[in-house]
Design a protein around this motif. Sequence first.
Motif, PDB file in Angstrom:
ATOM      1  N   MET A   1      38.171 -15.888  -5.636  1.00  0.00           N
ATOM      2  CA  MET A   1      37.018 -16.508  -5.026  1.00  0.00           C
ATOM      3  C   MET A   1      37.390 -16.936  -3.607  1.00  0.00           C
ATOM      4  O   MET A   1      38.378 -17.616  -3.411  1.00  0.00           O
ATOM      5  CB  MET A   1      36.637 -17.724  -5.876  1.00  0.00           C
ATOM      6  N   SER A   2      36.584 -16.481  -2.614  1.00  0.00           N
ATOM      7  CA  SER A   2      36.916 -16.855  -1.249  1.00  0.00           C
ATOM      8  C   SER A   2      35.863 -17.801  -0.699  1.00  0.00           C
ATOM      9  O   SER A   2      34.677 -17.663  -0.979  1.00  0.00           O
ATOM     10  CB  SER A   2      37.030 -15.620  -0.364  1.00  0.00           C
ATOM     11  N   PHE A   3      36.345 -18.722   0.013  1.00  0.00           N
ATOM     12  CA  PHE A   3      35.457 -19.697   0.642  1.00  0.00           C
ATOM     13  C   PHE A   3      35.471 -19.448   2.149  1.00  0.00           C
ATOM     14  O   PHE A   3      36.541 -19.335   2.733  1.00  0.00           O
ATOM     15  CB  PHE A   3      35.915 -21.128   0.352  1.00  0.00           C
ATOM     16  N   THR A   4      34.297 -19.354   2.733  1.00  0.00           N
ATOM     17  CA  THR A   4      34.229 -19.194   4.187  1.00  0.00           C
ATOM     18  C   THR A   4      33.599 -20.436   4.777  1.00  0.00           C
ATOM     19  O   THR A   4      32.664 -21.001   4.208  1.00  0.00           O
ATOM     20  CB  THR A   4      33.390 -17.967   4.580  1.00  0.00           C
ATOM     21  N   GLN A   5      34.137 -20.815   5.870  1.00  0.00           N
ATOM     22  CA  GLN A   5      33.596 -21.983   6.553  1.00  0.00           C
ATOM     23  C   GLN A   5      32.537 -21.513   7.550  1.00  0.00           C
ATOM     24  O   GLN A   5      32.717 -20.489   8.204  1.00  0.00           O
ATOM     25  CB  GLN A   5      34.692 -22.737   7.294  1.00  0.00           C
ATOM     26  N   PRO A   6      31.460 -22.249   7.632  1.00  0.00           N
ATOM     27  CA  PRO A   6      30.438 -21.856   8.608  1.00  0.00           C
ATOM     28  C   PRO A   6      30.986 -21.986  10.028  1.00  0.00           C
ATOM     29  O   PRO A   6      31.811 -22.849  10.308  1.00  0.00           O
ATOM     30  CB  PRO A   6      29.296 -22.834   8.369  1.00  0.00           C
ATOM     31  N   ILE A   7      30.536 -21.102  10.889  1.00  0.00           N
ATOM     32  CA  ILE A   7      30.946 -21.161  12.289  1.00  0.00           C
ATOM     33  C   ILE A   7      30.200 -22.304  12.953  1.00  0.00           C
ATOM     34  O   ILE A   7      28.981 -22.396  12.867  1.00  0.00           O
ATOM     35  CB  ILE A   7      30.624 -19.842  13.013  1.00  0.00           C
ATOM     36  N   GLU A   8      30.970 -23.164  13.578  1.00  0.00           N
ATOM     37  CA  GLU A   8      30.342 -24.317  14.230  1.00  0.00           C
ATOM     38  C   GLU A   8      29.771 -23.901  15.579  1.00  0.00           C
ATOM     39  O   GLU A   8      30.431 -23.218  16.351  1.00  0.00           O
ATOM     40  CB  GLU A   8      31.366 -25.436  14.422  1.00  0.00           C
ATOM     41  N   GLN A   9      28.560 -24.313  15.818  1.00  0.00           N
ATOM     42  CA  GLN A   9      27.926 -24.049  17.102  1.00  0.00           C
ATOM     43  C   GLN A   9      28.354 -25.125  18.089  1.00  0.00           C
ATOM     44  O   GLN A   9      28.409 -26.301  17.728  1.00  0.00           O
ATOM     45  CB  GLN A   9      26.392 -24.071  16.964  1.00  0.00           C
ATOM     46  N   PRO A  10      28.649 -24.748  19.312  1.00  0.00           N
ATOM     47  CA  PRO A  10      29.025 -25.770  20.290  1.00  0.00           C
ATOM     48  C   PRO A  10      27.833 -26.684  20.562  1.00  0.00           C
ATOM     49  O   PRO A  10      26.680 -26.277  20.489  1.00  0.00           O
ATOM     50  CB  PRO A  10      29.399 -24.980  21.527  1.00  0.00           C
ATOM     51  N   GLU A  11      28.173 -27.893  20.872  1.00  0.00           N
ATOM     52  CA  GLU A  11      27.132 -28.864  21.192  1.00  0.00           C
ATOM     53  C   GLU A  11      26.473 -28.486  22.512  1.00  0.00           C
ATOM     54  O   GLU A  11      27.142 -28.160  23.484  1.00  0.00           O
ATOM     55  CB  GLU A  11      27.781 -30.251  21.320  1.00  0.00           C
ATOM     56  N   VAL A  12      25.159 -28.489  22.544  1.00  0.00           N
ATOM     57  CA  VAL A  12      24.430 -28.115  23.750  1.00  0.00           C
ATOM     58  C   VAL A  12      24.205 -29.361  24.582  1.00  0.00           C
ATOM     59  O   VAL A  12      23.657 -30.345  24.121  1.00  0.00           O
ATOM     60  CB  VAL A  12      23.079 -27.455  23.395  1.00  0.00           C
ATOM     61  N   ASN A  13      24.652 -29.280  25.813  1.00  0.00           N
ATOM     62  CA  ASN A  13      24.502 -30.397  26.732  1.00  0.00           C
ATOM     63  C   ASN A  13      23.292 -30.111  27.616  1.00  0.00           C
ATOM     64  O   ASN A  13      23.286 -29.144  28.373  1.00  0.00           O
ATOM     65  CB  ASN A  13      25.780 -30.510  27.569  1.00  0.00           C
ATOM     66  N   PRO A  14      22.240 -30.925  27.526  1.00  0.00           N
ATOM     67  CA  PRO A  14      21.046 -30.651  28.333  1.00  0.00           C
ATOM     68  C   PRO A  14      21.325 -30.629  29.836  1.00  0.00           C
ATOM     69  O   PRO A  14      20.697 -29.897  30.582  1.00  0.00           O
ATOM     70  CB  PRO A  14      20.083 -31.787  27.987  1.00  0.00           C
ATOM     71  N   THR A  16      24.014 -29.502  31.256  1.00  0.00           N
ATOM     72  CA  THR A  16      24.585 -28.194  31.543  1.00  0.00           C
ATOM     73  C   THR A  16      23.480 -27.146  31.632  1.00  0.00           C
ATOM     74  O   THR A  16      23.474 -26.314  32.543  1.00  0.00           O
ATOM     75  CB  THR A  16      25.603 -27.790  30.461  1.00  0.00           C
ATOM     76  N   ASN A  17      22.524 -27.179  30.716  1.00  0.00           N
ATOM     77  CA  ASN A  17      21.410 -26.231  30.761  1.00  0.00           C
ATOM     78  C   ASN A  17      20.601 -26.391  32.050  1.00  0.00           C
ATOM     79  O   ASN A  17      20.189 -25.411  32.659  1.00  0.00           O
ATOM     80  CB  ASN A  17      20.488 -26.418  29.547  1.00  0.00           C
ATOM     81  N   THR A  18      20.390 -27.619  32.467  1.00  0.00           N
ATOM     82  CA  THR A  18      19.653 -27.889  33.703  1.00  0.00           C
ATOM     83  C   THR A  18      20.418 -27.356  34.896  1.00  0.00           C
ATOM     84  O   THR A  18      19.830 -26.746  35.801  1.00  0.00           O
ATOM     85  CB  THR A  18      19.411 -29.404  33.858  1.00  0.00           C
ATOM     86  N   GLU A  19      21.729 -27.565  34.901  1.00  0.00           N
ATOM     87  CA  GLU A  19      22.556 -27.076  36.004  1.00  0.00           C
ATOM     88  C   GLU A  19      22.558 -25.547  36.050  1.00  0.00           C
ATOM     89  O   GLU A  19      22.477 -24.958  37.133  1.00  0.00           O
ATOM     90  CB  GLU A  19      23.982 -27.603  35.872  1.00  0.00           C
TER      91      GLU A  19
END
Length: 68
Positions: A1-14, A16-19
Motif C-alpha cells: 500500500m503506497s501513500f502519496t502526499q498531496p502537492i502543496e501549492q505555494p501561498e499566493v501573495n496578492p 506579488t500578483n499586483t507587481e
Amino acid sequence: MSFTQPIEQPEVNPTTNTEIQALIDLSKQQTSDLTTLIAKYMIQNIELEKRLQTANALLKQHGINVDL
C-alpha cells in the motif's frame, strides 16, 4: 500500500500578483511606445527618400548625375 502526499501549492501573495500585473502593463505600454516610434521613423524615412529622389531628378535636369 503506497501513500502519496498531496502537492502543496505555494501561498499566493496578492502583492506579488499586483507587481507582476504592473510589470506586464508597463511592458505592453513600452511595446506600444516603441511601435509608434518605429512607425514615425519609417514615415520620416519615406519622406526623406522622396525628397532625395526629387533633388536627384532636379540635378539630372541640369546635367548633374549623382549615384544614390
